[in-house]
Design a protein around this motif. Sequence first.
Motif, PDB file in Angstrom:
ATOM      1  N   ASP A   1      41.257 -19.352  20.012  1.00 15.46           N
ATOM      2  CA  ASP A   1      42.475 -18.875  19.037  1.00 15.46           C
ATOM      3  C   ASP A   1      42.075 -17.569  18.539  1.00 15.46           C
TER       4      ASP A   1
ATOM      5  N   VAL B   1      42.294 -15.940  16.107  1.00 16.68           N
ATOM      6  CA  VAL B   1      41.860 -15.642  14.725  1.00 16.68           C
ATOM      7  C   VAL B   1      40.371 -15.851  15.112  1.00 16.68           C
ATOM      8  N   TYR B   2      39.825 -16.748  15.687  1.00 19.84           N
ATOM      9  CA  TYR B   2      38.160 -16.761  15.648  1.00 19.84           C
ATOM     10  C   TYR B   2      37.818 -15.709  16.754  1.00 19.84           C
TER      11      TYR B   2
ATOM     12  N   ARG C   1      38.558 -12.881  16.860  1.00 24.98           N
ATOM     13  CA  ARG C   1      38.588 -11.812  16.123  1.00 24.98           C
ATOM     14  C   ARG C   1      37.269 -11.830  15.356  1.00 24.98           C
TER      15      ARG C   1
ATOM     16  N   ARG D   1      40.565 -24.281  20.456  1.00 25.51           N
ATOM     17  CA  ARG D   1      40.916 -23.611  19.209  1.00 25.51           C
ATOM     18  C   ARG D   1      39.973 -22.465  19.101  1.00 25.51           C
TER      19      ARG D   1
END
Lengths: 294, 340
Positions: free
Chosen positions: A72, A74-75, A77, A69
């Motif tokens: 991912d 999202v993280y 970035r 995760r």
Amino acid sequence: MSADASAAVPSGPDRRPPGWRAWALLAPMVLWLLLFVVVPAAILFVYSFCERDEVGGVIFTFTWENYQRVLDPVYLRIFLRSIGYAGLTTLLCVVLGYPVAYYIARAGEQRRNQLLLLVMVPFWTSFLIRTYAWITILKQEGLLNGLLQSLHLTVTPLSLLYTPTAVVIGLVYAYLPFMILPIYGSAEKLDHALVEAAYDLGAGPLRAFSSVIIPLTMPGIAAGTLLVFVPAIGMFAITDLMGGAKVPMIGNVIQNQFMQARDWPFGAALGVVFMLMFALTYVLLQRRGARLAA
Amino acid sequence: MKLPISSLLALSVLLAPSALTAAGVVNLFGWSEYVPQAVLDGFTAETGIKVNFETFASNEELLSKLVAGGGAYDLVQPSDYAAEVMIRRQMLAPLDPAKLPNLKNIDPALMRLPHDPAGAYTVPYMTGTVGIVVNTGKVHEPIRGYRDIFQPKFQNRLVVLNDSRELVTWALYAQGLAANDVTPANLAKVRPLLAEWVKLVKVFDSDSPKTALLNGDVDIGVVWSGEAAILWTQDRKFQYVLPAEGAHQFVDVLAIPAKAKNRDEAHAFINYILRPEVSRLISAAFPYTNPNLAARKLLTPEELANPASYPKGGRLETFRDIGKTATVIDKLVTDLKSAL
């Protein structure tokens, strides 16, 4: 008297292997490191492979899921953005802090102590109170807007608070002393004869600065960079208070996992990755420092 | 020699006769900024029971501490959905109604809600809602619900709670879905709407959202009703609106942990809080909605007229526990915010 002295010579204190006395003196420090650095880091490491249960407890299993995760986008970035903000903060701290540190180091002794005191005065007040003071300055109906409008420099109030600019102002303000002090440390030891030698050999002020002064104060810049960059990445209070919690930094994400989302294992995994990044930054800076010294 | 005042205070506490402890203690774990000191002191003065008061700042903090087995508390103060988890996990002890004669003062509409359907474990302490507060000095358009405020014309004029579940709830309501219908399918459905909303917000703040409104940095907020009530007492231009699409109602309760040792003292404390004149003090300090109907009769007309403390009408719903979906919500909101 002389017999005593000669008896003491063969066993110089730093030749002997450390005896129990040395260990006893070190014990509080070792214990502290063990209890508050090694053990928490170990717990973090173990948790990062666990799973979250329904109410937010930790189930002890083995899974790579939390690390997957972390990767991912999202993280990733958010990690990159945090590095960006911390990098900009560090850069501004060097640019603003270097002249100050150099000036203090060159000043007379009495003046030097006064100036150093001024650098450290803010630490007498709580960090949070100082951050709230910035809110009072930057808010819409705040001190800065009041000043600008009474001087007729602006007509409508500027939106300063709760912007990325406010976050950078807060970060630079919070960490500037940590850049000034180490640079001051190396600038004070700077042998001015070397600078004069550079002038004698025909270097202009710019050349003397870039080829002599900067390399000689590099250890201070490196130490300051470490002291500013590393904590600035993880800072979450300033993003919350001055940035309006709009743009999450990695510190905010980690805080969220331990509070709102109740996902301790994922928070732990982010923490472990974070620690590895710190270690990497440190190693890289050390290497650079060693290369410069050689 | 000069001693700082705090150390003198500490000394005086140490030296004070501890005769009171003979009458028992009650260990209370409650919200910070929610239980007036005068109430604690009044209880001790009357019963001789000493109150050890520890605070938390979120239900999650309370849950993680109790799940980890920490703290020997006799009385806790969770919100509805946290109490639900605790009841399900058998972490609460049933209350003894015989020891709580003042329970009759509580609004029956706030008892036996889904988190404690039998009303056997919890007693409402204060309730409130999450609604819209509007600075009518700056905003002249009529505001009825979420869709009226999340508009491009209000970009950078909004403060909202920094709480992922709240944000998602408003979007669910705006799309005509129920607050507790938090499924991956519904989250996917509200995602585009939330993505638009997040861009319009200037400040996310759960701790003191009234600050940004008072400072003039924003003109509209989606906040706890208690915050809005305080704003209204400071300036009548801050009007509270219950969103037409539906609003989250929270019921903060008092409950006794299953492992509590001083249960009699805990019951005595609950019964004391339920007295109209005591409950009234809590309303004065923290103007949420008082569930104690007898205490409401003691409030001033001005307190009762506060639109944030006693809003009219509205479709209200309490939160249910959503278990692991909390992680999905957190990721969704983090994702949308980081795209800014």
